[in-house]
Write an enzyme that holds these catalytic residues in place. Structure first.
Site, PDB file in Angstrom:
ATOM      1  N   CYS A 337      -2.602  -1.550  -6.471  1.00  0.00           N
ATOM      2  CA  CYS A 337      -3.960  -2.103  -6.397  1.00  0.00           C
ATOM      3  C   CYS A 337      -4.976  -0.987  -6.153  1.00  0.00           C
ATOM      4  CB  CYS A 337      -4.020  -3.211  -5.333  1.00  0.00           C
ATOM      5  SG  CYS A 337      -5.428  -4.330  -5.551  1.00  0.00           S
ATOM      6  N   HIS A 433       0.782  -6.770  -6.421  1.00  0.00           N
ATOM      7  CA  HIS A 433       1.311  -6.874  -5.057  1.00  0.00           C
ATOM      8  C   HIS A 433       2.661  -7.588  -5.097  1.00  0.00           C
ATOM      9  CE1 HIS A 433      -2.347  -5.509  -3.106  1.00  0.00           C
ATOM     10  NE2 HIS A 433      -3.052  -6.338  -3.842  1.00  0.00           N
TER      11      HIS A 433
END
Length: 493
Positions: A337, A433
């Protein structure tokens, strides 16, 4: 089965263990034949999660839903604050961001009643399906200066007609004053709603607190339902960066593969590394020291709520230079991310989403460029991990669009969409994630070090492990809590 009253775990302060006790009660009620669900009207956390329908909530309520063995939903945490600086947070309402607010503006604005209606509506929808609702307060219940604008503590308990159990942390000291003050500073109506006290994080011989329990009951006028010993052998995912202080913060001499997670100031979703941390082939630690980063075999750049400020910070501290030097010396660097965004050539924020209109050079490890945008992508995904062709699971939470150079390969295939960027097994970035919860990805990462590893860790699957931890937590709390008295409180008309 008779319906129970709803219950709120309220605190004498922050980090007293409300979330963990709420998680334990969720599993206990489930074990005893009820259909519980968690609820926290307002949460402040950087560790968040995405529901199956793409809404964002605090990690703690997702964990508590797992303990209840039900899917999580945005109703369980209708209001989430994600700090972007010391004074400003992104406001996520019913799973969707509605803008950034500074603290003074948030707590004094005329829109508070609108927010109150939204959180109450979410609770109403939840209580139609589940019983009991296990509510969690936030911080201290006796912040008198915020009482009028409070959405999450006693006003929510009144709306839910919940019995309140006060959680006090004895480990930090001052338990008598904090418990007594928390009760006696309430209005007479709210004092009557507080039905008991749980003393949490006790260390030592419980017999030494028998007199203390009696004193506390006498001065507060309510029973102490239990004294819960401190534990460090049960692992429940946490959402607060305070919990990082309990993790490994320095490298050790070991034959295991050494993995450094860069400890960013606004680190988020560090639960991404829990499976890897438990892997018996690795030693994982969190650090913001250039010297400690150089010693690692693998360097992981985690997510962050403030990518550009954190990138500037690691440049100023020498951490960025250490990462680049380590990579040039043959070490593995992966980013997730915000960490993925940092690995590219540049990050731009033309709309000032993170506070200023800036364009900042990245670490230059991947031929990518990122533009921060206001729209946030939140979704759970099934993907093909392209380096091994294995199917994996994960979720996305990000405000940015990353463009890859034509010559670069993707990491994941999500439907018809290629995601992430990879130049070799030593250099990879992804928005996904939870990617390191997948065994094939972990093996691919560890093989990048050149170490001879067993292709399978001895640990159980992530879902089996977490379910076992919820049972262990319930067993621990049940052992020290007067469950019969609690049920009596929750059943009295």
């Amino acid at each position: 089965m008779k319906r129970l009253h709803n219950i709120m775990l309220a605190g004498t302060g922050s980090d007293v263990g409300k979330s963990v006790i709420a998680t334990a009660l969720c599993r206990i009620f489930l074990q005893d034949g009820f259909q519980p669900a968690p609820f926290k009207a307002q949460n402040m956390a950087l560790n968040s999660y995405v529901t199956s329908d793409g809404f964002e909530i605090g990690r703690a309520q997702a964990v508590q839903a797992e303990a209840c063995k039900i899917p999580c939903s945005c109703e369980m945490n209708p209001l989430l604050l994600k700090p972007t600086s010391e004074h400003t947070s992104q406001v996520v309402l019913l799973g969707r961001p509605v803008g950034n607010r500074n603290a003074c503006e948030y707590f004094t604005s005329e829109g508070r009643e609108h927010l109150r209606e939204k959180v109450q509506g979410a609770f109403d929808r939840l209580k139609e399906k589940f019983n009991p609702i296990v509510l969690e307060g936030a911080g201290s219940i006796s912040e008198l200066n915020l009482a009028e604008s409070d959405l999450v503590n006693m006003p929510m308990a009144r709306y839910a007609n919940a019995d309140v159990i006060l959680v006090a942390d004895i480990d930090r000291g001052g338990v008598f004053a904090s418990a007594y003050g928390s009760v006696k500073l309430q209005t007479p109506e709210d004092q009557r709603r507080i039905k008991g006290i749980i003393i949490n994080k006790f260390r030592g011989d419980l017999k030494l607190f028998e007199k203390g329990k009696e004193i506390l009951e006498n001065i507060c006028g309510i029973p102490v339902l239990g004294v819960i010993p401190y534990f460090n052998n049960i692992n429940i995912e946490e959402e607060d960066s305070v919990s990082l202080e309990k993790k490994n913060l320095n490298v050790e001499n070991t034959d295991k593969i050494k993995i450094a997670v860069v400890k960013l100031k606004h680190i988020s979703n560090f639960t991404d590394f829990d499976c890897l941390e438990r892997d018996d082939r690795t030693y994982l630690y969190y650090t913001d020291s250039p010297d400690e980063i150089i010693k690692a075999d693998v360097i992981l750049l985690p997510g962050t709520k403030s990518t550009i400020p954190d990138l500037i910070d690691i440049k100023n501290s020498g951490v960025a230079e250490a990462i680049i030097r380590a990579f040039r010396n043959g070490k593995t660097v992966w980013g997730i991310c915000g960490g993925y965004q940092m690995m590219g050539e540049s990050i731009s924020d033309p709309e000032g989403i993170e506070g200023k209109n800036l364009t900042v050079a990245g670490l230059g490890l991947l031929p990518t460029s990122t533009i921060i945008k206001e729209d946030k992508l939140t979704r759970q995904v099934s993907a093909q991990f392209l380096p091994t062709k294995d199917l994996i699971e994960g979720y996305e939470i990000h405000c940015g669009e990353t463009t890859l150079a034509a010559r670069i390969s993707a990491v994941n295939k999500i439907g018809d969409f290629n995601e992430g960027a990879i130049t070799s097994n030593k250099c990879l970035g992804t928005y996904l994630h939870g990617i390191l919860d997948n065994e094939s990805v972990v093996n691919y990462l560890l093989n990048s070090t050149g170490s001879k590893i067993d292709q399978k860790s001895s640990q159980m699957s992530n879902s089996e492990y977490k379910d076992m931890q919820y049972d262990l937590l319930a067993e621990h709390v049940r052992k020290y809590l007067d469950i019969d008295l609690l049920y009596k409180i929750l059943s009295n008309d």
